[in-house]
Design a protein around this motif. Structure first.
Motif, short mmCIF file in Angstrom:
data_model
loop_
_atom_site.label_atom_id
_atom_site.label_comp_id
_atom_site.label_asym_id
_atom_site.label_seq_id
_atom_site.Cartn_x
_atom_site.Cartn_y
_atom_site.Cartn_z
N LEU A 142 11.94 -1.89 7.68
CA LEU A 142 11.98 -2.49 6.64
C LEU A 142 11.10 -2.57 5.31
O LEU A 142 9.59 -2.34 6.22
N PRO A 143 10.53 -2.81 4.55
CA PRO A 143 9.63 -2.16 3.65
C PRO A 143 8.81 -2.98 2.96
O PRO A 143 8.65 -4.06 3.04
N ALA A 144 7.62 -2.10 2.75
CA ALA A 144 6.37 -3.70 2.50
C ALA A 144 6.69 -3.83 1.23
O ALA A 144 6.32 -2.92 0.18
N ASP A 145 6.06 -5.27 1.15
CA ASP A 145 5.78 -5.86 -0.10
C ASP A 145 5.17 -4.93 -0.97
O ASP A 145 3.43 -5.80 -1.02
N THR A 146 5.66 -4.16 -2.28
CA THR A 146 4.15 -3.73 -2.93
C THR A 146 4.17 -4.31 -4.55
O THR A 146 3.86 -3.74 -4.85
N SER A 147 4.91 -5.62 -4.27
CA SER A 147 4.95 -5.88 -6.15
C SER A 147 3.47 -7.17 -5.48
O SER A 147 2.47 -7.44 -5.09
N VAL A 148 2.95 -7.58 -7.05
CA VAL A 148 1.58 -7.52 -7.10
C VAL A 148 1.31 -8.62 -6.67
O VAL A 148 0.19 -9.06 -6.66
N ARG A 206 -10.92 0.63 2.91
CA ARG A 206 -9.79 1.19 1.90
C ARG A 206 -8.55 1.23 2.58
O ARG A 206 -7.58 1.44 2.00
N ALA A 207 -8.48 1.38 4.40
CA ALA A 207 -6.74 1.12 4.34
C ALA A 207 -6.86 0.13 4.25
O ALA A 207 -4.98 0.16 4.21
N ILE A 208 -7.38 -1.02 4.13
CA ILE A 208 -6.58 -2.49 4.06
C ILE A 208 -6.72 -2.78 2.40
O ILE A 208 -5.38 -3.04 1.81
N THR A 209 -6.93 -2.13 1.61
CA THR A 209 -7.18 -3.29 -0.22
C THR A 209 -6.42 -1.50 -0.83
O THR A 209 -5.93 -1.94 -2.06
N GLY A 210 -6.58 -0.91 -0.49
CA GLY A 210 -6.45 0.47 -1.87
C GLY A 210 -7.31 1.42 -2.11
O GLY A 210 -8.54 0.90 -1.83
#
Length: 460
Positions: A121-127, A396-400
């Motif tokens: 399942l792809p991660a939800d990358t929406s804003v 950074r691993a959590i938030t980007g």
């Protein structure tokens, strides 16, 4: 290998997953046994660490058997044994809830799932999805911070019951336990929280401005500058307590930052990440040589330096907290306000300049904030390693890479980590204590090595 998995393979996968869950349970059981009444432990100590072990086990279960297996089809045990959990009708991932409850699932070999077109399942990358995950993470960190703070107030050399702890917090009529909590544990807890937040935020800013994933306060010579001025104050003026040499440590941090930034700016009109790192390393080595010279000449300076340099929140009262509080608050406000400029700067100096960013001004403000936060924290508690180094990578691993979220996360994570390390240091060598700097070094060194190997930071 294709075809249905053997029973032995499935059993091995389940045993591996159970072994993962057993790790925090075993550690918790050993701690609870160690904290028996005969060893100076108390009811509160056993409940806190036993509950923490159960919470860690539940978190691992939800992550490994729920989220990981539900979205990718494989828990850690199934990954190591090349198995995939999928929907028997559609061949797709079953989702976290069904994976956790084991409802309408089948287990097949990974090769079989690939041949049938299995896709995680792809991660939800929406804003909206990213914002929701970040807000949920902040809420989780806030809850963890509250629990860690309560544990810090409740756990110490003097065992206490929950009744005594709540009596001290809510009534405070001058009983012995009330005095201990209000005069020793609460100031220590608040100072640890404040210093942890400052070091976490400063670490994120240092790595951002230097664009160096291995950067911390030592890179800019801040710790060495503070240490030199502390040693000189002990040697020349006879200072002996944290409250007396706090201002000298802060002045040393400022001095080191100004010198490093000045050297880094010579010749090209502005400092670059590389010149900052090189100037910081050179100044730090020189200051360390000066420190060694002084402590070798005077035994009193050596004894005071050893007490300060180990890094500890013990023995500091509210007077130290009130002295550094204004600097840290101002530094945090400026740090949060400067995050948009740091986002632009992370795109590269050429891009930032083309977007109208004043690179020199942005970097000067950043270095000033780093100096204020790290200098105040180092002056109060001595140099505490690994908080500013590890915490930004976890955040950074959590938030980007967005510093508008990374900086608050780093602050909360730093507070949780430092206070938790202080709590651990109070129980591992009872009736004595292990300073927080030592605990963080013991835990942080192997953790950071694993982080570097996993994220391949050495190649950057």
């Amino acid at each position: 290998m294709t075809g249905p998995p053997t029973t032995a393979r499935r059993v091995v996968a389940e045993l591996l997953d159970l072994a993962l869950l057993a790790i925090p349970l075993v550690i918790g059981a050993l701690l609870v046994d160690t904290l028996g009444d005969a060893n100076g432990g108390g009811q509160t100590d056993r409940v806190v660490f036993g509950g923490a072990a159960l919470a860690a086990t539940a978190g691992l279960l939800l992550w490994n058997r729920g989220r990981r297996e539900g979205r990718t089809g494989a828990s850690l045990g199934k990954t190591w044994t090349d198995l995939i959990t999928r929907d028997p009708d559609t061949g797709a991932p079953v989702g976290p809830r069904r994976a956790l409850l084991r409802r309408r699932t089948e287990v097949v070999m990974a090769r079989t799932a690939d041949d049938d077109g299995f896709t995680p399942l792809p991660a939800d990358t929406s804003v909206a999805g990213i914002r929701r995950r970040r807000l949920l993470g902040l809420l989780t960190l806030a809850v963890m911070l509250v629990l860690v703070l309560l544990a810090s107030v409740a756990i110490g050399a003097r065992p206490m019951t929950f009744t005594e702890v709540f009596h001290a917090l809510l009534v405070n009529d001058g009983a012995e336990t009330d005095v201990i909590i209000h005069s020793l544990r609460i100031p220590r807890t608040l100072l640890g929280l404040l210093v942890g937040i400052a070091l976490g935020v400063a670490g994120a800013l240092i790595q951002g401005h230097t664009r160096n994933p291995l950067a911390d306060a030592g890179l800019l010579g801040i710790n060495a500058g503070a240490a030199l001025f502390v040693v000189l104050s002990i040697y020349l003026l006879g200072t002996s307590t944290p409250a007396e040499y706090l201002w000298f440590a802060f002045a040393g941090s400022l001095f080191a930052s100004v010198v490093v930034f000045g050297f880094a700016s010579i010749g090209n009109g502005g400092s670059s990440p590389l010149s900052l790192a090189l100037a910081g390393a050179a100044v730090a080595f020189f200051l360390q040589a000066m420190i060694q010279t002084v402590v070798l000449l005077d035994q009193t300076s050596l004894d005071g330096y050893r007490f300060w340099v180990v890094g500890s929140v013990a023995g500091r009262g509210m007077d130290v907290l009130w002295q550094v509080l204004p600097f840290i608050v101002v530094g945090l406000v400026i740090a949060l306000a400067s995050t948009p400029g740091l986002n632009v700067l992370s795109l590269g100096e050429d891009v930032a300049r083309s977007l109208g960013t004043n690179i020199v001004l942005t970097r000067v403000i950043g270095i000033a904030v780093i100096t204020i936060l790290t200098g105040a924290a180092t002056a109060a508690c001595g140099p505490i390693a690994f908080v500013g180094l590890i915490v930004p990578h976890i955040a950074r691993a959590i938030t980007g890479p967005d510093y508008r979220w990374l900086v608050p996360y780093a602050g909360l994570l730093g507070g949780v980590l430092l206070v938790l390390a202080d709590v651990i240091g109070r129980i591992v060598v009872r009736p004595g204590e292990l300073q927080v700097g030592i605990v963080l070094a013991l835990v942080g060194a192997p953790f950071f090595i694993a982080l570097v190997r996993r994220r391949k930071l050495v190649s950057l």
